[in-house]
Scaffold this motif. Sequence first.
Motif, short mmCIF file in Angstrom:
data_model
loop_
_atom_site.label_atom_id
_atom_site.label_comp_id
_atom_site.label_asym_id
_atom_site.label_seq_id
_atom_site.Cartn_x
_atom_site.Cartn_y
_atom_site.Cartn_z
N LYS B 16 54.71 27.58 51.85
CA LYS B 16 54.46 29.62 51.77
C LYS B 16 56.22 29.96 51.82
O LYS B 16 57.21 29.69 53.45
CB LYS B 16 53.69 30.35 52.25
N TYR B 17 56.85 30.35 51.00
CA TYR B 17 58.24 30.79 51.47
C TYR B 17 57.97 32.37 51.54
O TYR B 17 58.00 32.87 49.89
CB TYR B 17 59.11 30.09 49.78
N GLU B 25 55.80 24.19 55.28
CA GLU B 25 55.58 23.18 54.46
C GLU B 25 54.64 22.75 54.93
O GLU B 25 54.53 22.10 55.93
CB GLU B 25 57.26 23.03 54.89
N ASP B 26 53.82 21.82 53.76
CA ASP B 26 53.57 21.24 53.22
C ASP B 26 52.64 20.80 54.46
O ASP B 26 52.14 20.23 55.58
CB ASP B 26 54.22 20.10 53.23
N ILE B 27 51.15 22.13 55.06
CA ILE B 27 50.65 22.05 55.98
C ILE B 27 49.21 21.49 55.10
O ILE B 27 49.09 22.43 54.60
CB ILE B 27 50.55 23.40 56.79
N SER B 48 50.46 33.32 61.61
CA SER B 48 50.47 34.47 61.33
C SER B 48 50.38 33.95 60.30
O SER B 48 49.09 34.17 59.26
CB SER B 48 51.13 35.65 61.76
N THR B 49 51.33 33.78 59.64
CA THR B 49 51.21 33.46 57.56
C THR B 49 50.48 32.21 57.45
O THR B 49 49.31 32.20 56.35
CB THR B 49 52.97 32.86 57.59
N LEU B 50 50.86 31.22 58.66
CA LEU B 50 48.80 29.91 57.96
C LEU B 50 47.61 30.81 57.78
O LEU B 50 46.54 30.83 56.77
CB LEU B 50 48.82 29.66 58.77
#
Lengths: 263, 263, 340, 340, 311
Positions: B16-17, B25-27, B48-50
């Motif tokens: 996510k950017y 990155e690549d989770i 939080s983004t995740l």
Amino acid sequence: MERTATPVIELRNVSKYFGSVIALEDISMDVRAGEVMCLLGDNGAGKSTLIKIVSGVHPPDRGSLLVEGEEVSFSSPRDAMDRGIATVYQDLAMIPLMGISRNFFLGREPTKGAGPFRRFDVKLADRITREELDKIGIQVRDTAQPVATLSGGERQSVAIARAVYFGAKVLILDEPTSALGVKQAAIVLRYIARAREQGIAVVFISHNVHHAYAIGDRFTILNHGRSMGTFEKEEIGLQELERLMAGGAELERLEAELSGSGE
Amino acid sequence: MERTATPVIELRNVSKYFGSVIALEDISMDVRAGEVMCLLGDNGAGKSTLIKIVSGVHPPDRGSLLVEGEEVSFSSPRDAMDRGIATVYQDLAMIPLMGISRNFFLGREPTKGAGPFRRFDVKLADRITREELDKIGIQVRDTAQPVATLSGGERQSVAIARAVYFGAKVLILDEPTSALGVKQAAIVLRYIARAREQGIAVVFISHNVHHAYAIGDRFTILNHGRSMGTFEKEEIGLQELERLMAGGAELERLEAELSGSGE
Amino acid sequence: MTQATVGERIREVGFLRRQLTRPELAAIAGAILVFAFFAITAGDQGFLTFGGTISYLQVAAQLGIVAVPVAMLMIAGEFDLSVGSMVGAAGIIIAITVTQYGWPLFAGVLLACAVALLVGFFNGYLVIKTGLPSFIVTLAMLFALRGLTIGFSRLITGRTQIGGLSEATQGDVLFPIFAGEVAGIPVSVFWWIGLAVLGTWVLQRTAFGNWIFGSGGDPVAARNVGVPVNRVKIILFMCTALSAALLATIQVMDAGSADVLRGELLELQAIAASVIGGVLLTGGYGSVVGAVFGALIFGMVQQGIFFTGVNTDWFLVFVGVMLLVAVLFNNVIRNRASKG
Amino acid sequence: MTQATVGERIREVGFLRRQLTRPELAAIAGAILVFAFFAITAGDQGFLTFGGTISYLQVAAQLGIVAVPVAMLMIAGEFDLSVGSMVGAAGIIIAITVTQYGWPLFAGVLLACAVALLVGFFNGYLVIKTGLPSFIVTLAMLFALRGLTIGFSRLITGRTQIGGLSEATQGDVLFPIFAGEVAGIPVSVFWWIGLAVLGTWVLQRTAFGNWIFGSGGDPVAARNVGVPVNRVKIILFMCTALSAALLATIQVMDAGSADVLRGELLELQAIAASVIGGVLLTGGYGSVVGAVFGALIFGMVQQGIFFTGVNTDWFLVFVGVMLLVAVLFNNVIRNRASKG
Amino acid sequence: GCGQQGGQQEGEGEQGGGGGLVPREEINIEFVTHASPDPFWSVVQNGVNQAAEDMGVNVNYRELDSYDIPQLQRNLEAAIAADPDGMVVSIPDPDALNDKIREATENGIPVVVINAGENDWRDVGALTYVGQTEYDAGVAAGERMAQEGVRSALCINHEQGNITLDMRCEGFEKGLGGQVKQIAVQPDPTAARNGIKTALRQNPDVEGLLTLNPGIADQALRALEESGRSEDVTFATFDLSPSVLRAVSRGEMLFATDQQQWLQGYLPIVLLTNYIQYGVRPVNTEIPTGPAFITEENAEQVIDLSRQGIR
Ligand SMILES: Nc1ncnc2c1ncn2[C@@H]1O[C@H](COP(=O)(O)OP(=O)(O)OP(=O)(O)O)[C@@H](O)[C@H]1O
Ligand SMILES: Nc1ncnc2c1ncn2[C@@H]1O[C@H](COP(=O)(O)OP(=O)(O)OP(=O)(O)O)[C@@H](O)[C@H]1O
Ligand SMILES: [Mg+2]
Ligand SMILES: [Mg+2]
């Protein structure tokens, strides 16, 4: 570690009401230079309300506020700041759409030039912001990034760095470590210790007994808007403090249930 | 405590950017029914983004999201909720000027009556809100009180109570205990334990290692938007976890400085 | 540690005082003040007569019919500046279809409503899809719609005012519904009251109403907890446009004519009525009852000056001052009530 | 763990793309689109000539002079709906003092400015003291000021339009400052550019500018960190009123007459120009440059139709559609730039 | 049919007025028209004020902020509710207003129609009509310009949709008997001037130009000058102002129409006062106040009156 006789901040029989809600009733408290006063208490106990009175956000409905022995009545937070009181509010007091360094210096912008050409020294502001955040363990990519896009902990760090940078005589921190990672929290505690050494009076609010007990010199405990008394660190143990904060035996039962739970 | 083979939630190589910022990155990660997955990491690590990706707030820029083995792409949080995913956001997702019970049920209002006379059952909403908050240890005076006038911890409690009440299959909690008092925090941990027993998958974010270690079954550690791996509780000790979270030895130095500091 | 503790922290606050903190009741206080002013200064010059009452009630009603959905839309966080132009457009649609193409009245009204719904949908859709502020989208619509009305009206009839509908309307079954009177009171007043009741019910008593507050209070948070914010907003845009068509129908039947300037500045008045009634410009807070009394204040002030005999040159001074006084009075009442 | 880590998390994003995410540059894109449209459709009909350019620049300049402070006030979170009425009032003050009482021109202008500052201060003071929304306070002022203008103008002169200033103004030393030309370009254009530069400088480069953003972004938070929010707002209200007086001076000198209705709806246009230029209606975000280009778009659209030779019956359709297209284009540019 | 109606009126008049016992200072007259605060109506209002002073009666002069028929309906209702001794009205929209005015006459309130309503005043039971319709004024202006050999012209409309301005343009076209193109401009002076300039450039063949308001006329004059068309375009305007009159006297303009609207304000008050007091009135006739033109010959004489707001 110096301690003076007259407290830097003193509250005498302060009460505060919001409409029909009694937020604070008859609170007395004092903080001296070079000491950390911990404000403890359950959710909704009135801690934030109390520090908002000290930092000039709310006027007290009853009672008086003294700064360095002199009775004051702040008409705005600016008055409190002018007396050297810097505050980290629980809701952080930041402008979401503004950049980090602009937020950092909001209300106290460094200027250069003179007369009508006096202007906001943006470069200096950027540099200081970056440095201060670096110290607290946060690397910012762009000091113009809006605060709204920062993570919760990053935002809290900016608020703390700001207060520490500007804190002259009194530093008030309302749950500063709540959103911080282990590393950042440790740094903030170290900040507080350093401030105390420099003779600054610190008011520190936390729900983390360990943080509070590690750094506090005295503890004032609020319960439902009323004071349950102030205790010197020597008078009271960690266990005792925890029980006072949580308000009873119920907690112990709970903790037992959660096998192996720390804290 | 049942554990099924297919994970309830699975992330595969998600990135996510935000503009030029690499938030994730690549989770890859999965959560199974009846387990508590702890997401750990420094401030700004991307936790939080995740969870916002999982709860349908952000679409991932790359990679895929699977719910019960089936690839999904949520176009709104509503989609995620319809699949039984309830979330407590770090910034709480509440409407400041709305009353407590209206906030509690926002988006999932109980109704009574039929056809054109179907209406919001305000009484029922008030009663449930009061009960649920009572359970978490918060007494509200007036369920119509605007959320903006609640204390930080009270607000957090409302958000948690809401998610727990509506959480069907997956419960996501982003630093739910950060603003809570000792008692309320303990209650929330007990909630999580109970949810796990009922076979609900829980994603739990915390900076408090003790809270996390007490309740977590597995730990995924993020660092600067990248995964540092997932560990079973058995694989890893409290100390080891703490070091991973704080990202190094610096912390230990700091802690030594602060004599007697707990946590 | 339960009920007792709660009680412990509550002070006694009088019933009246508690009631007055509600936003709508402050607006009511303002309305009463304005009424009292005119009753005293112009009571013997017809303000208190039945005819005088009707004259300001009707102004208030026509404004109020639009102000009710506009207030709801504002609570949901959006503006609709195109309602005024929509009134003009709908009026001309009805007038042209009936007088030029010989349509039956009901068909003209239906077409006007359909166009209104379309315009409302288009407004909402554009706001949602583009993320542009509704202020600017509906401002563009304000111009475009007014322009289309002028353009088509001149193209088809060569004029900007279309008369001659009286014959077509007065015998029609629709006439008593939109332009009739009940016990001497124009039906528009009943439409106003009806819409106010409906709006209040929706806002306070339905799930949709809760979504309206949520959408305006914090759209991101509302979306995060599952409120279909886009749907709510589009529906409300359609409601405001539809209310404009309703007002146009009432005006056309009442006047027997239409002109392209009908409804000019109505959008501002509707927003002003809502704000007077305590609706927040930033959304998320307010009430329909407040907007209704805001419209009433507007109507009384506008028509009341008639009865005072003040020189018309000073009319606007009067409107401005009365408006300010009414709103200030609201505010004093509200502050008194919420203070210690 | 310092610079390296930061670098690690940043992706490459092109320079152009980065520039385009700035709010004002999107407004510039909209202006370019509108310009291109007219250059293509009406380029051979004089739009591209010097005279054609002046004709829209002058209109844009007059709007822009007011839009600059209005945008700043909006960024600080407040509206001023009274600027239009202020233009009318200031114009009449100058005209009456000069033609009826034989004051020298500069004295009339000074009085107009003094009154404007007073009105601005009053607006700001009232908003601050009462906590009422500025929308409603300045709406009341809009009515009251227009009313006073009409009332006094009729009381003193018996008319609503005062002409015959040309003789008094054209020889005056002030004339070249307010209504002259430099190399064929009306000075109002330079005033516009000057104010835009000044406004941008204040907003971006001074502490006061930082306070403006803070006051609009979150007044409570700003106050909590010590920003004198009230002072900031009152000063800005005074600036908007003063800019209205400036515009009135320019118009009176340029047109040689004053009219009680001058400046009607100017407040809406100024707000619209700001919003087109990316200023948030809710405050806390925006730029002066954006408002300047918003005004330019408005000016081009308004005057451009005359060059295209389209029937002016469709004037407003044209304005609405062009406005929407320009803003949509802004938006597309902005989204393209900020996306992936 | 007309005579009959007149007779009815007289009957009602006897109840309403007659007797000569009403003291003048107790007479209240409501003046409710579609007036707005513009130069034309300003003169009307001055006539009203003068008449009120001369007659010693009370007049409530009511105007609209902008052309708004529903608002005018409400104003009429309010005026009737105030139960005046007499009313002065205009009828720009017969469908919307006739019923209300008839309600007044049927309640025994004597009514005089001014400015608009030439065809309706009998129908609503008014005493008389004072004025000239905008349409006829336009026709006269067109005919006057046609005499100068103008075959095609622009009509500058500064308030699109205001029917009275439309009527002026329509009449102008009829009177001219040639091509008239309506150009809509903003009321703002600079925008109007620049718009007119561009329109002149777009229509290089036009020979005439008509504006509908003296403020816009000032700007049109400059537009003509600045685009070098002063010589070949014949220019005229509706309504007077000192600066317009000066231009006329210098020959820069062909004429300015003068509807003598002062009389539209003055006469109705006089008529009503006399009717209310003594029951006397003109029988079954209307009182035209125009058309009258101000040209180079007589412009100088009226400048002073115009400055005072009488012409
Ligand atoms: N503006 C307000 N209006 C009404 N009630 C308020 C207002 N502000 C605070 N309160 C109430 O006063 C009480 C004390 O609030 P305060 O924020 O001081 O608590 P706190 O001790 O800081 O709690 P926490 O630990 O959860 O932050 C709470 O019950 C809260 O609901
Ligand atoms: N909308 C956005 N625009 C730009 N950057 C963003 C945005 N949202 C988040 N970020 C950045 O992405 C990174 C990850 O943020 P995130 O909120 O996921 O961190 P976190 O792990 O939850 O941190 P914390 O523990 O402090 O809450 C942060 O550096 C943040 O500044
Ligand atoms: Mg708190
Ligand atoms: Mg986070």
